[in-house]
Design a protein around this motif. Structure first.
Motif, PDB file in Angstrom:
ATOM      1  N   SER A 160       1.117   4.000  -2.901  1.00 59.54           N
ATOM      2  CA  SER A 160       0.844   5.435  -2.471  1.00 59.54           C
ATOM      3  C   SER A 160       2.136   6.315  -3.117  1.00 59.54           C
ATOM      4  O   SER A 160       1.629   7.422  -3.706  1.00 59.54           O
ATOM      5  CB  SER A 160       0.621   5.556  -1.072  1.00 59.54           C
ATOM      6  OG  SER A 160       0.381   7.040  -0.809  1.00 59.54           O
ATOM      7  N   GLN A 216       1.489   9.171  -6.043  1.00 58.51           N
ATOM      8  CA  GLN A 216       2.112  10.630  -5.670  1.00 58.51           C
ATOM      9  C   GLN A 216       2.996  11.088  -6.729  1.00 58.51           C
ATOM     10  O   GLN A 216       3.031  12.246  -7.314  1.00 58.51           O
ATOM     11  CB  GLN A 216       2.652  10.676  -4.228  1.00 58.51           C
ATOM     12  CG  GLN A 216       3.362  12.032  -3.870  1.00 58.51           C
ATOM     13  CD  GLN A 216       3.899  12.086  -2.688  1.00 58.51           C
ATOM     14  OE1 GLN A 216       4.639  11.083  -2.467  1.00 58.51           O
ATOM     15  NE2 GLN A 216       3.834  13.021  -1.791  1.00 58.51           N
ATOM     16  N   SER A 276       0.858  -1.367  -0.012  1.00 60.10           N
ATOM     17  CA  SER A 276       0.032   0.046  -0.075  1.00 60.10           C
ATOM     18  C   SER A 276       0.850   1.346  -0.063  1.00 60.10           C
ATOM     19  O   SER A 276       0.488   2.288  -0.694  1.00 60.10           O
ATOM     20  CB  SER A 276      -0.893  -0.040   1.292  1.00 60.10           C
ATOM     21  OG  SER A 276      -1.586   1.221   1.220  1.00 60.10           O
TER      22      SER A 276
END
Length: 408
Positions: free
Chosen positions: A195, A199, A191
């Protein structure tokens, strides 16, 4: 043949001979004039006018490499009428063109003032004694091309890291299917990498948008207070987790013309950097100073600082002054580049002050605009509706009086 016919024939022969002699004399005169022009150092008519109309540096030199005429931009390269052609490399291009009797080109470096510039020089022989040299400055073109190549290379490298990690973690989860604890641990890391990938992709897209030729579309009168508050709010969780207080101070009520989302992200990036590079328990200051022309938003930290040799490069894409620390904090190396382009798209500038061990201050300068009709800066006749106190104000942000002087 009677006497009349003989006279006519004689006249015809004389005309032919006379015409031939006249033609030979005219050819000889033209050959002599051409040789005289080629042997002289006189410039062809209109040469100076043509050179003065050129945007590029161009000069005409004689066989001894003396400048006989020059365009205005050529003077920036220290090429003036009556001076000697500078630079041995440039002289070699002229000699090669004269030997080969055809145009010759080369890429070389010439001094323009106190700096070296990358140029292409093309020499063309216009008479046996005169040579035209045209110089094109390609420094900026090469810099942009190098940035483009670096961007493609760095983007590919940066994207490979989280993609590779996600692939390995997915395989690890599959292998540890019978171990719930391992699955949870790998899933958490998966995860985090996803992420990070999201980003990075988002920032690449934002930077590409800021660098495009399209104008900003969501322009309005933006409250600097709104931008600063939103930027601080976006970093409040990270600041609380690191034990860092974000202190807001300075002027209130300033407005600028711009895109509120772009400006908020830019100031938020500066605050995020300050938090990431500050020691636990430190403070990050966000100060605003405004006059009737310019508003300054300064973000100050007391962190590790940036060495002088890195300060010119911190706004480059993917550049990190501290590679190891940036990796640990999850930095993409795009934050400051986004700040620079966002501020430039608003007609402003960003300035850095930093000293190793003493911290850094990034100052954004933007042009102010008149507040909207329903608001008011302190001291004017318009009044601003009172706002209810924000009870959900982040604990990491406090208001203090602005400080003066440098951040040291």
């Amino acid at each position: 043949m009677d006497s009349t016919q003989l006279a006519i024939v004689a006249l015809a022969v004389g005309a032919v001979i006379g015409g031939g002699l006249a033609a030979l004399v005219l050819l000889a005169l033209r050959t002599r004039d051409r040789a005289r022009v080629e042997a002289s150092l006189e410039l062809p008519d209109g040469t100076r006018a043509v050179l003065q109309g050129m945007d590029e540096a161009a000069v005409v030199v004689d066989a001894s490499l003396q400048v006989l005429a020059a365009s205005a931009p050529a003077e920036l390269f220290d090429m003036h009428e009556g001076s000697s052609l500078p630079g041995e490399e440039l002289r070699a291009v002229v000699r090669a063109a004269r030997r080969a009797a055809r145009p010759e080109s080369a890429t070389l470096r010439l001094r323009r003032g106190v700096e070296q510039r990358l140029v292409t020089a093309r020499a063309s022989v216009i008479t046996p004694r005169l040579t035209l040299i045209v110089i094109r400055d390609i420094t900026e073109h090469e810099r942009v091309e190098q940035m483009r190549r670096d961007f493609v290379s760095n983007t590919s490298h940066e994207l490979k890291t989280p993609v590779g990690a996600i692939t390995l973690l997915a395989e690890a989860i599959d292998s540890a299917a019978d171990d719930p604890d391992q699955v949870r641990r790998f899933a958490a890391r998966l995860s985090a990498e996803a992420s990070r990938l999201g980003q990075l992709t988002s920032r690449i897209m934002n930077l590409s948008r800021l660098q495009s030729a399209d104008d900003l579309t969501e322009l309005r009168d933006v409250s600097v207070d709104e931008v600063v508050a939103a930027a601080i709010e976006s970093q409040s969780i990270a600041a609380d987790a690191a034990g860092i207080a974000i202190v807001r101070g300075g002027a209130r009520g300033a407005y600028v013309r711009g895109d509120v989302q772009v400006l908020t992200e830019a100031i938020g990036n500066l605050v995020a950097n300050a938090v990431a590079y500050s020691p636990p328990g430190a403070q990050v200051g966000v100060g605003v100073k405004a006059d009737d022309r310019v508003v300054e938003i300064a973000v100050t930290d007391r962190g590790i600082g940036i060495p002088e040799g890195d300060q010119e490069r911190v706004f480059e894409r993917f550049y990190r002054a501290d590679q190891a620390r940036s990796r640990r904090t999850g930095g993409t190396g795009l934050g400051l580049s986004i700040v620079k382009h966002a501020v430039q798209r608003h007609g402003g500038e960003v300035e850095l002050w930093s000293r190793p061990g003493r911290g850094s201050t990034f100052t954004v300068r933007l042009s102010v605009v008149e507040p909207p009709e329903n608001t008011l800066v302190k001291g004017s006749r318009r009044t601003k509706p009172k706002k209810q106190k924000n009870k959900s104000k982040p604990k990491a942000a406090r208001d203090v009086a602005p400080t003066k002087g440098d951040p040291s």
